[in-house]
Design a protein around this motif. Sequence first.
Motif, mmCIF file in Angstrom:
data_model
loop_
_atom_site.group_PDB
_atom_site.id
_atom_site.type_symbol
_atom_site.label_atom_id
_atom_site.label_comp_id
_atom_site.label_asym_id
_atom_site.label_seq_id
_atom_site.Cartn_x
_atom_site.Cartn_y
_atom_site.Cartn_z
ATOM 1 N N CYS A 64 90.957 61.229 34.566
ATOM 2 C CA CYS A 64 91.443 60.717 33.284
ATOM 3 C C CYS A 64 92.180 61.836 32.544
ATOM 4 O O CYS A 64 91.629 62.920 32.353
ATOM 5 C CB CYS A 64 90.263 60.223 32.455
ATOM 6 N N VAL A 68 93.969 61.300 26.725
ATOM 7 C CA VAL A 68 93.262 60.036 26.472
ATOM 8 C C VAL A 68 91.968 60.308 25.705
ATOM 9 O O VAL A 68 91.591 59.552 24.811
ATOM 10 C CB VAL A 68 92.967 59.304 27.797
ATOM 11 N N ARG A 71 92.761 60.715 22.223
ATOM 12 C CA ARG A 71 93.045 59.404 21.619
ATOM 13 C C ARG A 71 91.750 58.670 21.282
ATOM 14 O O ARG A 71 91.657 58.004 20.243
ATOM 15 C CB ARG A 71 93.886 58.557 22.582
ATOM 16 N N ILE A 72 90.778 58.792 22.163
ATOM 17 C CA ILE A 72 89.489 58.116 21.911
ATOM 18 C C ILE A 72 88.859 58.665 20.636
ATOM 19 O O ILE A 72 88.434 57.915 19.755
ATOM 20 C CB ILE A 72 88.531 58.321 23.096
ATOM 21 N N HIS A 73 88.827 59.982 20.530
ATOM 22 C CA HIS A 73 88.206 60.589 19.348
ATOM 23 C C HIS A 73 88.976 60.239 18.077
ATOM 24 O O HIS A 73 88.375 60.000 17.022
ATOM 25 C CB HIS A 73 88.112 62.102 19.530
ATOM 26 N N ALA A 75 90.659 57.527 17.586
ATOM 27 C CA ALA A 75 90.376 56.119 17.275
ATOM 28 C C ALA A 75 89.005 55.969 16.638
ATOM 29 O O ALA A 75 88.822 55.186 15.698
ATOM 30 C CB ALA A 75 90.459 55.284 18.549
ATOM 31 N N VAL A 76 88.048 56.741 17.137
ATOM 32 C CA VAL A 76 86.695 56.678 16.567
ATOM 33 C C VAL A 76 86.686 57.258 15.160
ATOM 34 O O VAL A 76 86.015 56.728 14.268
ATOM 35 C CB VAL A 76 85.697 57.425 17.482
ATOM 36 N N ASP A 79 88.017 54.668 12.957
ATOM 37 C CA ASP A 79 87.018 53.615 12.783
ATOM 38 C C ASP A 79 85.952 54.056 11.781
ATOM 39 O O ASP A 79 85.536 53.283 10.918
ATOM 40 C CB ASP A 79 86.369 53.287 14.131
ATOM 41 N N ARG A 83 84.936 52.452 8.155
ATOM 42 C CA ARG A 83 83.590 52.025 7.783
ATOM 43 C C ARG A 83 83.133 52.728 6.506
ATOM 44 O O ARG A 83 82.417 52.152 5.702
ATOM 45 C CB ARG A 83 82.617 52.333 8.917
ATOM 46 N N ARG B 3 77.933 61.918 17.598
ATOM 47 C CA ARG B 3 79.233 62.254 18.169
ATOM 48 C C ARG B 3 79.066 63.139 19.399
ATOM 49 O O ARG B 3 79.871 63.093 20.332
ATOM 50 C CB ARG B 3 80.112 62.967 17.128
ATOM 51 N N PHE B 6 78.155 60.924 22.239
ATOM 52 C CA PHE B 6 79.339 60.132 22.565
ATOM 53 C C PHE B 6 80.333 60.975 23.369
ATOM 54 O O PHE B 6 80.891 60.517 24.379
ATOM 55 C CB PHE B 6 79.986 59.629 21.274
ATOM 56 N N ALA B 7 80.529 62.204 22.911
ATOM 57 C CA ALA B 7 81.435 63.102 23.637
ATOM 58 C C ALA B 7 80.920 63.353 25.058
ATOM 59 O O ALA B 7 81.697 63.443 26.016
ATOM 60 C CB ALA B 7 81.575 64.426 22.881
ATOM 61 N N ILE B 10 81.737 60.363 27.165
ATOM 62 C CA ILE B 10 83.154 60.359 27.562
ATOM 63 C C ILE B 10 83.361 61.313 28.728
ATOM 64 O O ILE B 10 83.988 60.970 29.739
ATOM 65 C CB ILE B 10 84.045 60.774 26.367
ATOM 66 N N GLU B 11 82.835 62.508 28.551
ATOM 67 C CA GLU B 11 83.050 63.534 29.580
ATOM 68 C C GLU B 11 82.467 63.109 30.926
ATOM 69 O O GLU B 11 83.049 63.342 31.981
ATOM 70 C CB GLU B 11 82.414 64.844 29.101
ATOM 71 N N LYS B 14 84.460 59.233 31.894
ATOM 72 C CA LYS B 14 85.864 58.885 31.665
ATOM 73 C C LYS B 14 86.642 58.727 32.972
ATOM 74 O O LYS B 14 87.490 57.829 33.088
ATOM 75 C CB LYS B 14 86.547 59.917 30.764
ATOM 76 N N VAL B 35 90.824 52.678 28.855
ATOM 77 C CA VAL B 35 89.808 53.719 28.691
ATOM 78 C C VAL B 35 89.519 53.930 27.207
ATOM 79 O O VAL B 35 88.352 54.000 26.782
ATOM 80 C CB VAL B 35 90.263 55.044 29.339
ATOM 81 N N GLN B 36 90.567 54.018 26.430
ATOM 82 C CA GLN B 36 90.376 54.221 24.990
ATOM 83 C C GLN B 36 89.565 53.067 24.387
ATOM 84 O O GLN B 36 88.588 53.287 23.664
ATOM 85 C CB GLN B 36 91.725 54.322 24.289
ATOM 86 N N PHE B 39 85.786 53.029 25.461
ATOM 87 C CA PHE B 39 84.921 54.028 24.819
ATOM 88 C C PHE B 39 84.778 53.777 23.316
ATOM 89 O O PHE B 39 83.721 54.069 22.737
ATOM 90 C CB PHE B 39 85.419 55.445 25.107
ATOM 91 N N VAL B 40 85.795 53.251 22.707
ATOM 92 C CA VAL B 40 85.648 52.874 21.298
ATOM 93 C C VAL B 40 84.608 51.763 21.182
ATOM 94 O O VAL B 40 83.799 51.738 20.248
ATOM 95 C CB VAL B 40 86.999 52.445 20.696
ATOM 96 N N TRP B 43 81.270 53.329 21.286
ATOM 97 C CA TRP B 43 80.948 53.948 20.005
ATOM 98 C C TRP B 43 80.511 52.891 18.997
ATOM 99 O O TRP B 43 79.532 53.077 18.252
ATOM 100 C CB TRP B 43 82.158 54.719 19.487
ATOM 101 N N GLN B 44 81.233 51.785 18.964
ATOM 102 C CA GLN B 44 80.910 50.740 18.000
ATOM 103 C C GLN B 44 79.580 50.063 18.329
ATOM 104 O O GLN B 44 78.903 49.559 17.443
ATOM 105 C CB GLN B 44 82.039 49.705 17.963
#
Lengths: 231, 189
Positions: A64, A68, A71-73, A75-76, A79, A83, B3, B6-7, B10-11, B14, B35-36, B39-40, B43-44
């Motif tokens: 990956c 990317v 981008r994920i971080h 987007a979070v 978000d 919130r 976080r 979560f990180a 991802i690692e 991913k 992928v984005q 993973f979002v 997180w949600q």
Amino acid sequence: MTSPEPTSCETAREWIEDAVRGKLDEPASVHLAAHVATCSACREAESDARRVRAALRDVAMPRCPEHVVARIHAAVDADGALRATGRAAPSVLERIAAWLAGATWRPVVVTAAALLLVVLLGDRRLEAPVPGAAAPRGAAQSGVFCEEDIDALLATMDLGDIGEEEARRAAEEACLAFAILARAMNRAAGVAETELIESLEVPVRRGVGSGMDHLPAPLHPSERAPLDRRG
Amino acid sequence: MTRASFAEAIEKHKDAVYGYALHILGNTEDAEDIVQNVFVSLWQKGGGLDPEGWRPWLLRVCRNACFDVLRRKKVRNWSAAASRVADKRAWGLAAVRGAADDPDLLELEATDAGRGAEHVEASAAASEALAAIRTLNEPARSVIVLRELFDLSYDEIAQTLEISLSSVKVTLHRARKRVRDALGEEMTT
């Protein structure tokens, strides 16, 4: 050395999975060898597993790209910020509002693009329901915005230097363009309109789960007040 | 979910999510978007998921999202078309037989101009094996890919594909036999 205990085929198959990956311990390997020596089905299964495994060992797994992850971080983070303000994810109207807020010429472009698409597709009848126009219940209500929608949309906009009249006209044109575009795409693709709307992540005004609960209840077409379409 | 965790997720996952998306879609751009979004979604979902179940959950969400993309693109023969592009463009296989005659492939190729070239080339045996895998129907194709390329356990495959454990075992056995038959007797190991 003692003879290995009888092994079931089910156990042997599980051992084969470990064996082809080099993860089977020595005692189990002995048992497996004894089993496959007398069981042709498991012997064949082991052979298949080893050969397929060996063939695919050179396949390089794609990695990956790091951008990317960024981008994920991002987007979070977005978000989380959303919130923190106590707001839900933006509705389609809010997204349209945000889109409109940038430039007043955009709705014109959308309208032109929608009309061009309709023409290119040979659909000149323009059956898309327009705000205020009489339209049947059901599918025709999908993607149709009424005057209350426009008001709700304008309420979310930061008008800035844009006058309210101009903003209202732009919003109306954008909504009209969307309705036309949706109907044209629907007809061209031959798919159900509701499916199209859902694929576009556009809320369909048909009750529970519409995603537009914050707006007034859907109006019957006959109840819709005609919009003052200017320009 | 913090976080930090979560990180870590991802690692850890991913590449699997990206690879699976690429395997289905054959398009790096779409795969990156998937992928984005996946993973979002994780997180949600927050802390409602056991870390042990992250990988099958992520791959299941990934798979469903990929099918949504294919539906929007109206790719009906995704099982063959998308993977051929994926194998060639992203998974690094040099030879892809019959590609030029496949309209679905051409459609996908048009959306995927020249991406994925950084991946290394696979061997001829791998090419043969992947070609055989491409002929399999679902869920056999996903079962063998998830097992042999992604190294998922039976349980994880069952959760990802939402099928029973026994189905995974039987399907994998049959799929391997098909691939081995295609490889023939002369394969070097």
